[in-house]
Design a protein around this motif. Structure first.
Motif, PDB file in Angstrom:
ATOM      1  N   PRO A  13       0.826  -1.218   0.000  1.00 38.92           N
ATOM      2  CA  PRO A  13       0.000   0.000   0.000  1.00 38.92           C
ATOM      3  C   PRO A  13       0.853   1.257   0.000  1.00 38.92           C
ATOM      4  O   PRO A  13       1.814   1.370   0.752  1.00 38.92           O
ATOM      5  N   PHE A  14       0.499   2.201  -0.873  1.00 36.69           N
ATOM      6  CA  PHE A  14       1.182   3.485  -0.909  1.00 36.69           C
ATOM      7  C   PHE A  14       0.720   4.355   0.245  1.00 36.69           C
ATOM      8  O   PHE A  14      -0.433   4.340   0.640  1.00 36.69           O
ATOM      9  N   LEU A  15       1.642   5.126   0.757  1.00 35.90           N
ATOM     10  CA  LEU A  15       1.312   6.091   1.791  1.00 35.90           C
ATOM     11  C   LEU A  15       1.132   7.450   1.154  1.00 35.90           C
ATOM     12  O   LEU A  15       1.643   7.728   0.079  1.00 35.90           O
ATOM     13  N   GLY A  16       0.457   8.336   1.835  1.00 40.88           N
ATOM     14  CA  GLY A  16       0.296   9.692   1.317  1.00 40.88           C
ATOM     15  C   GLY A  16      -0.875   9.774   0.354  1.00 40.88           C
ATOM     16  O   GLY A  16      -1.528   8.787   0.025  1.00 40.88           O
ATOM     17  N   GLN A  17      -1.168  10.961  -0.106  1.00 45.40           N
ATOM     18  CA  GLN A  17      -2.285  11.205  -0.995  1.00 45.40           C
ATOM     19  C   GLN A  17      -1.779  11.442  -2.407  1.00 45.40           C
ATOM     20  O   GLN A  17      -0.886  12.246  -2.627  1.00 45.40           O
ATOM     21  N   GLY A  18      -2.362  10.731  -3.365  1.00 45.03           N
ATOM     22  CA  GLY A  18      -1.908  10.853  -4.731  1.00 45.03           C
ATOM     23  C   GLY A  18      -2.286  12.187  -5.349  1.00 45.03           C
ATOM     24  O   GLY A  18      -3.350  12.744  -5.072  1.00 45.03           O
ATOM     25  N   VAL A  19      -1.417  12.700  -6.202  1.00 39.36           N
ATOM     26  CA  VAL A  19      -1.679  13.937  -6.935  1.00 39.36           C
ATOM     27  C   VAL A  19      -1.419  13.688  -8.412  1.00 39.36           C
ATOM     28  O   VAL A  19      -0.861  12.658  -8.796  1.00 39.36           O
ATOM     29  N   PHE A  21       0.179  14.095 -12.208  1.00 40.40           N
ATOM     30  CA  PHE A  21       1.533  14.297 -12.728  1.00 40.40           C
ATOM     31  C   PHE A  21       1.762  15.765 -13.067  1.00 40.40           C
ATOM     32  O   PHE A  21       2.861  16.292 -12.885  1.00 40.40           O
ATOM     33  N   LYS A  22       0.721  16.425 -13.541  1.00 45.57           N
ATOM     34  CA  LYS A  22       0.824  17.849 -13.870  1.00 45.57           C
ATOM     35  C   LYS A  22       1.175  18.674 -12.641  1.00 45.57           C
ATOM     36  O   LYS A  22       2.031  19.568 -12.693  1.00 45.57           O
ATOM     37  N   ASP A  23       0.537  18.373 -11.510  1.00 47.74           N
ATOM     38  CA  ASP A  23       0.815  19.127 -10.284  1.00 47.74           C
ATOM     39  C   ASP A  23       2.231  18.851  -9.773  1.00 47.74           C
ATOM     40  O   ASP A  23       2.912  19.752  -9.278  1.00 47.74           O
ATOM     41  N   VAL A  24       2.666  17.598  -9.892  1.00 52.50           N
ATOM     42  CA  VAL A  24       4.016  17.247  -9.434  1.00 52.50           C
ATOM     43  C   VAL A  24       5.067  17.957 -10.286  1.00 52.50           C
ATOM     44  O   VAL A  24       6.057  18.483  -9.757  1.00 52.50           O
ATOM     45  N   THR A  25       4.859  17.980 -11.602  1.00 48.38           N
ATOM     46  CA  THR A  25       5.848  18.639 -12.467  1.00 48.38           C
ATOM     47  C   THR A  25       5.879  20.142 -12.213  1.00 48.38           C
ATOM     48  O   THR A  25       6.949  20.749 -12.259  1.00 48.38           O
ATOM     49  N   MET A 200      11.065  18.927  -3.685  1.00 46.41           N
ATOM     50  CA  MET A 200      11.338  19.537  -2.378  1.00 46.41           C
ATOM     51  C   MET A 200      10.179  19.299  -1.403  1.00 46.41           C
ATOM     52  O   MET A 200       9.515  20.224  -0.941  1.00 46.41           O
ATOM     53  N   SER A 201       9.957  18.016  -1.117  1.00 45.18           N
ATOM     54  CA  SER A 201       8.858  17.629  -0.233  1.00 45.18           C
ATOM     55  C   SER A 201       9.361  16.667   0.831  1.00 45.18           C
ATOM     56  O   SER A 201      10.191  15.798   0.554  1.00 45.18           O
ATOM     57  N   ASP A 202       8.853  16.833   2.048  1.00 43.37           N
ATOM     58  CA  ASP A 202       9.167  15.890   3.123  1.00 43.37           C
ATOM     59  C   ASP A 202       8.233  14.684   3.092  1.00 43.37           C
ATOM     60  O   ASP A 202       8.519  13.653   3.697  1.00 43.37           O
ATOM     61  N   GLU A 203       7.104  14.816   2.416  1.00 43.32           N
ATOM     62  CA  GLU A 203       6.125  13.739   2.342  1.00 43.32           C
ATOM     63  C   GLU A 203       6.387  12.886   1.105  1.00 43.32           C
ATOM     64  O   GLU A 203       6.999  13.336   0.139  1.00 43.32           O
ATOM     65  N   GLU A 204       5.881  11.665   1.150  1.00 46.20           N
ATOM     66  CA  GLU A 204       6.055  10.771   0.011  1.00 46.20           C
ATOM     67  C   GLU A 204       5.310  11.316  -1.201  1.00 46.20           C
ATOM     68  O   GLU A 204       4.196  11.838  -1.090  1.00 46.20           O
ATOM     69  N   VAL A 205       5.942  11.209  -2.345  1.00 40.78           N
ATOM     70  CA  VAL A 205       5.358  11.692  -3.595  1.00 40.78           C
ATOM     71  C   VAL A 205       4.585  10.549  -4.236  1.00 40.78           C
ATOM     72  O   VAL A 205       5.155   9.508  -4.557  1.00 40.78           O
ATOM     73  N   MET A 206       3.280  10.742  -4.412  1.00 40.23           N
ATOM     74  CA  MET A 206       2.422   9.726  -5.012  1.00 40.23           C
ATOM     75  C   MET A 206       1.671  10.331  -6.185  1.00 40.23           C
ATOM     76  O   MET A 206       0.962  11.325  -6.021  1.00 40.23           O
ATOM     77  N   ILE A 207       1.829   9.754  -7.369  1.00 40.09           N
ATOM     78  CA  ILE A 207       1.191  10.251  -8.590  1.00 40.09           C
ATOM     79  C   ILE A 207       0.069   9.294  -8.955  1.00 40.09           C
ATOM     80  O   ILE A 207       0.301   8.091  -9.123  1.00 40.09           O
ATOM     81  N   ASP A 208      -1.136   9.823  -9.104  1.00 40.08           N
ATOM     82  CA  ASP A 208      -2.285   8.935  -9.285  1.00 40.08           C
ATOM     83  C   ASP A 208      -2.756   8.793 -10.732  1.00 40.08           C
ATOM     84  O   ASP A 208      -3.720   8.075 -10.995  1.00 40.08           O
ATOM     85  N   ASP A 209      -2.113   9.474 -11.675  1.00 39.79           N
ATOM     86  CA  ASP A 209      -2.589   9.378 -13.060  1.00 39.79           C
ATOM     87  C   ASP A 209      -1.473   9.039 -14.042  1.00 39.79           C
ATOM     88  O   ASP A 209      -1.577   9.351 -15.231  1.00 39.79           O
TER      89      ASP A 209
END
Length: 394
Positions: A13-19, A21-25, A200-209
């Protein structure tokens, strides 16, 4: 075209909330050193243009001299003052303004190139992170299976129904799966650390799309044509053309107009002055020849770069097609190994198949799944190499 494995749903299971790819980039753009520098340069060009096209400051020229004439009436002091203002020629202003516009265009392509490479790196990083999780899921199953076999073997060994050599084999296999799983979990952690650093994030990066997909070669020509690298070379050629045009219009760069007054012992006068500088020498011509030589080199470089890019991308796509077919074949083989494993399981429970034959079929099944993932990793890495060359994700 998407291709899904049967075990792709067995994932830690992934931790954190998925965002998206556009927002991550977008977050990665804001945190990129290259993007910060390029955006600063883009803003600076506007001020440099305004400074270069602004009028020169007014200048005041004063003079004083003592006049000693034969007639004492004509002797005395002479005073003069002249106010000068330089006016840039319209043709020169236009050529210079065009230079700065092309600089802005070049910087815009540089920004686009940086954005494309950031997208490529993020896509590769996320797909590799997912891949390591798939590996860890498989190895977790293998570990649990090996542990159960080890527990059964331990009981049999203590009861004298299993030799020490056979028991050591079960124990070493279980320890081996623990080490494999630990190594894969570390790789997944490294992949996640890269994603965190990029945005530059302390939280896990989760991409949902964003998921793994095979890419097709039907748009190679258009993608190469619009590759930021080639576009940037086009702009560099345009920049040299603009510099050549500026030099050709700099024979008369600016005209200086002056108005003043002179006071002498016997008269006063209103003075006008017009200064036209002429670049009548070989200085500008030599500069133009130098820029034209550099332009010719860039035109040749662009064509060579285009041909190399096309050869490289087409060659890599041939490899991708082979890897795609290999992945499909390996995925089909997984089903066969899974069937053999199920048959061995029933045979083992019925006492027809021995424990080590059963374990061998189990290992063959897990190894087949891991081989598929290895080819999938090779596909991702080669796909990223293509995307880096064209300057953006497919």
């Amino acid at each position: 075209m998407k291709y899904t494995w049967a075990y792709s749903f067995i994932v830690i299971p992934f931790l954190g909330q998925g965002v998206s790819f556009k927002d991550v980039t977008k977050r990665a753009y804001d945190a990129s050193e290259q993007m910060i520098e390029s955006n600063g340069r883009m803003n600076a060009i506007g001020f440099e243009k305004a400074s270069a096209l602004a009028g020169d400051p007014l200048s005041i020229e004063t003079s004083a001299r003592k006049i000693k004439a034969d007639d004492t009436i004509d002797s005395g002091k002479e005073y003069g003052v002249m106010l000068d203002y330089a006016v840039k020629m319209p043709s020169f202003r236009s050529a210079k303004a065009n230079e700065f516009e092309i600089q802005k265009k070049a910087t815009a392509y540089e920004i686009a190139m940086n954005k494309g490479l950031i997208q490529v790196a993020l896509k590769r990083g996320w797909l590799m992170y997912q891949l390591e999780h798939e590996r860890s899921a498989i190895l977790s199953e293998k570990r649990d299976f090996s542990y159960k076999a080890y527990q059964v073997g331990d009981k049999k060994f203590k009861a004298g129904r299993l030799s020490q050599m056979e028991f050591l084999r079960l124990e070493s296999e279980y320890q081996g799966t623990l080490q494999e799983l630990a190594a894969i979990l570390m790789e997944a952690e490294h992949a996640q650390h890269y994603l965190k650093e990029t945005v530059m994030s302390d939280e896990e990066v989760m991409i949902d799309d964003l998921t793994f997909e095979f890419i097709q070669s039907d748009s190679i020509e258009s993608r190469i044509k619009n590759a930021p690298l080639l576009k940037s070379l086009d702009v560099r050629i345009d920049s040299l053309n603009a510099q050549i045009a500026t030099l050709r219009h700099s024979t008369v760069e600016a005209v200086s107009v002056g108005i003043g007054m002179t006071q002498e012992p016997t008269q006063n006068s209103i003075d006008f002055r017009l200064t036209i500088p002429l670049a009548i020498s070989s200085k500008n011509e030599n500069k133009i020849v130098a820029l034209m030589s550099e332009r010719s080199a860039l035109v040749n470089l662009r064509e060579v770069s285009r041909q190399k890019m096309e050869l490289s991308v087409r060659g890599l796509f041939e490899h991708l097609k082979e890897r795609e077919e290999n992945i499909k074949i390996l995925a089909g083989n997984e089903k066969k190994y899974e069937t053999l494993f199920m048959m061995a399981h029933k045979g083992y429970e019925g006492g027809v198949i021995g424990q080590f034959e059963y374990l061998a079929s189990k290992n063959a099944y897990y190894d087949a799944r891991l081989r598929t993932l290895q080819v999938k990793q090779n596909y991702i890495e080669e796909m990223a190499a293509i995307e880096e060359k064209i300057g953006g994700i497919w």
